[in-house]
Write a protein that holds these residues in place. Structure first.
Motif, short mmCIF file in Angstrom:
data_model
loop_
_atom_site.label_atom_id
_atom_site.label_comp_id
_atom_site.label_asym_id
_atom_site.label_seq_id
_atom_site.Cartn_x
_atom_site.Cartn_y
_atom_site.Cartn_z
N HIS A 25 6.01 -4.64 1.12
CA HIS A 25 4.94 -3.90 0.47
C HIS A 25 3.96 -3.44 1.53
N HIS A 29 5.79 1.09 3.69
CA HIS A 29 6.08 1.49 2.30
C HIS A 29 5.14 2.63 1.91
N HIS A 58 -2.65 4.16 -2.82
CA HIS A 58 -2.18 3.57 -4.09
C HIS A 58 -2.00 2.05 -4.07
N ASP A 59 -1.70 1.47 -2.90
CA ASP A 59 -1.46 0.03 -2.91
C ASP A 59 -2.65 -0.80 -2.40
N ASP A 122 6.55 6.50 -5.52
CA ASP A 122 6.47 5.03 -5.43
C ASP A 122 7.74 4.38 -5.99
#
Ligand code: ADP
Ligand code: NI
Length: 214
Positions: A25, A29, A58-59, A122
């Motif tokens: 993650h 990524h 986004h993460d 994603d």
């Protein structure tokens, strides 16, 4: 601030936040998702700046990296404010990030084309050869087995991961990976997902074949 400058700042922010997270993650990524989001945005004629910026961020809000989803989102919101992003764009980006996660009600449809693009990017990174690698990396980090023939794939094991139960890497294909293809939003995303899905099925075939050979 110039758009390119904002993108570069977002990149640096993502890198410092996600750095070397070992659970599949990591920053790479996010790097792949941003690259793919840019390509999908061009194919789908979506707003490339929104897609790319959202992909980079986004993460950062992921609940695995924050106390909870709320504090994660606040972190992104603060960043957007500090970087002078238009208020409508801020809201748009935050709404996409919030809607995006599979667990946070992946069934909630994306409202905008840009959301559809980033969500596809994603999800595509969870598929194919890279998706398989991420699954084993994540699984190992959680202390799960590669495979356990006594854990059969049962409907009630679906989303075991999200209920924080132990599963196996192979079981994750059935809990999530093989379900992603039909959730793709865009035509181009669907096309890429087909090939990656096919490869995962082939991988599983070989896996079981080798298992039986032992
Ligand atoms: P993202 O938010 O980037 O879509 P997740 O945080 O849900 O992804 O998961 C990170 C990666 O680990 C993905 O490739 C996902 O498929 C995989 N993964 C998530 N949960 C599990 C699990 N329980 N077992 C194995 N792999 C998992
Ligand atoms: Ni992601």
């Amino acid at each position: 601030m110039e758009k390119l400058q904002i993108i570069n700042k977002a990149k640096a922010f993502a890198r410092s936040e996600l750095g070397g997270d070992p659970s599949g993650h990591d920053w790479w990524h996010v790097w792949r998702v941003a690259k793919l989001a840019k390509r999908l945005a061009a194919e789908e004629q979506a707003d490339a700046f929104i897609c790319e910026l959202t992909a980079w961020l986004h993460d950062v809000a992921d609940e695995k990296l924050n106390d909870n989803e709320e504090t994660g989102l606040q972190k992104v919101e603060l960043w957007l404010k500090e970087h002078g992003i238009d208020i409508e764009d801020q809201q748009h980006i935050l709404a996409i990030i919030q809607t995006m996660s599979f667990k946070g009600g992946g069934r909630q449809p994306m409202q905008t084309l840009e959301g559809k693009v980033v969500q596809d990017a994603d999800r595509l990174d969870a598929l194919g050869a890279i998706g398989i690698a991420r699954t084993f990396a994540y699984s190992g980090a959680r202390g799960q087995l590669i495979y356990d023939p006594s854990i059969t794939v049962r409907e009630h094991l679906t989303h075991a991961a999200y209920r924080n139960e132990k599963s196996t890497a192979i079981n994750h294909f059935y809990e999530k990976l093989l379900k992603l293809k039909v959730t793709m939003n865009t035509a181009y995303g669907q096309q890429l997902a087909e090939e990656r899905h096919r490869f995962m099925l082939e991988y599983l075939d070989n896996f079981y074949k080798e298992w039986e050979e032992n």
